[in-house]
Design an enzyme around this catalytic site. Structure first.
Site, PDB file in Angstrom:
ATOM      1  CD  GLN A  97      -3.145  -0.368  -0.217  1.00  0.00           C
ATOM      2  OE1 GLN A  97      -3.111   0.901  -0.478  1.00  0.00           O
ATOM      3  NE2 GLN A  97      -3.988  -1.434  -0.683  1.00  0.00           N
ATOM      4  CB  SER A  98       3.958   2.176  -1.550  1.00  0.00           C
ATOM      5  OG  SER A  98       4.762   3.200  -1.771  1.00  0.00           O
TER       6      SER A  98
END
Ligand SMILES: *Cc1c(COP(=O)(O)O)cnc(C)c1O
Length: 334
Positions: A75-76
């Site tokens: 989930q960068s």
């Protein structure tokens, strides 16, 4: 210190607003709390990576790159903002996503930032948690270069001396706003991860003798390691800017006691912080970075470490797109 000497692509929505949070201030009953809205920098729901990417992508373009590679957790936010920036410039974007949490939640793995990476046309590949991500990027870059691409590698979080210039600039911007409205800032707090945000801010604050203490709330590494990482990057950034030595080791302060079980795993106080900001101020935090930093801020207010009469600025680094990868944690009663 003249940031115009460095190549930059002006794309962020700047200056970001500096606002008072009246209802949160009243609810906590302590210091006056302000928010610097770096969640509003633009680029696919915004966040702190946009300021860094203005300098990084300018360097990529200057060297003739037609493709950028970067890496981050699944989930960068950094990956998503890089994908959006590359789309805007018509460049390819290749992203390596490290499975740091081991979650098999379908939303975590394909909604939120991952969905947006793909919408922006980026190619993503997964790597197991603990992989040597810089080495993995080099290997992928070699393959793409063999195919004739001109590749620019952006480190995780965009955190090198070039990316940190974006937060040197943010320090100048914040000081200008505070001075223009007669606001005396007693504390500046922010989330700290790959270190570029805190490093850039401290270089900027020290270079202009702002006299504002900066506190980073960690999201992964233990305190000593986090402070070392920030200090090392601050030193490199100061050298790049021609003011070596401007940051002292004691200027770098991190508190990593709100991390909980690990990177990307929210605690009860993370969720409480997200709810408080959402319900009292209409502001979205995230479960990985700004929610943990806000939990620290709230605790400092409640325990009197930030006192009545003081003015605290919370730098909101963004990340709300990740909320859609964490809906299970937000729905659960904690
Ligand atoms: C990357 C990120 C941070 C941490 O910033 P660093 O420069 O990596 O220390 C904080 N908040 C959000 C939302 C981020 O995406």
């Amino acid at each position: 210190m003249h940031l115009s000497r460095f190549p930059r692509i002006f794309l962020a929505h700047l200056p970001t607003p500096l606002e008072r949070m009246d209802r949160l201030t009243a609810a906590l009953g302590g210091p006056e709390i302000w928010i610097k809205r770096d969640d509003c920098t633009g680029l696919s729901t915004g966040g702190n990576k946009t300021r860094k990417l203005e300098f990084l992508m300018a360097e990529a373009r200057a060297m003739g790159a037609d493709l950028v590679i970067t890496q981050g957790a699944t989930q960068s936010n950094h990956a998503r903002q890089t994908a959006a920036f590359a789309a805007r410039l018509g460049m390819g974007c290749h992203i390596l996503l490290e499975d740091r949490t081991g979650s098999n939640d379908p939303n975590y793995n394909s909604n939120g930032n991952v969905l947006l990476d793909h919408l922006h046309g980026a190619v993503t590949e997964k790597r197991p948690g603990g992989a040597d991500m810089p080495a993995e990027m080099e290997a992928v870059a070699d393959g793409l270069r063999a195919d004739g691409r001109t590749v620019y590698i952006i480190p995780g979080g965009g955190s090198n001396a070039t990316g940190a210039l974006g937060y040197v600039n943010c320090a100048f911007e914040l000081l200008g706003q505070a001075n223009d409205r007669g606001l005396v800032i007693d504390h500046l707090v922010t989330a700290t991860g790959s270190a570029g945000t805190q490093a850039g801010l401290i270089v900027g604050l020290k270079a202009i003798h702002a006299g504002i203490p900066l506190l980073g709330f960690g999201v992964r590494a233990p305190q000593a390691k986090q402070e070392e990482n920030v200090f090392a990057l601050a030193q490199r950034t100061a050298e790049k800017l021609g003011c070596p030595g401007v940051v002292l080791r004691e200027d770098v302060v991190a508190d990593c006691s709100y991390v909980g079980q690990g990177y990307g795993i929210p605690r009860a106080d993370t969720i409480e912080a997200i709810r408080l900001f959402a319900e009292l101020e209409g502001i979205l935090l995230d479960p990985v970075y700004s929610g943990k930093a806000a939990a620290g801020l709230i605790d400092y207010c409640r325990t009197g470490r930030f006192r009545m009469g003081e003015r605290v600025v919370f730098l909101h680094t963004g990340g709300s797109a990740a909320l859609f990868g964490y809906d299970a944690a937000l729905r659960a009663e904690v």
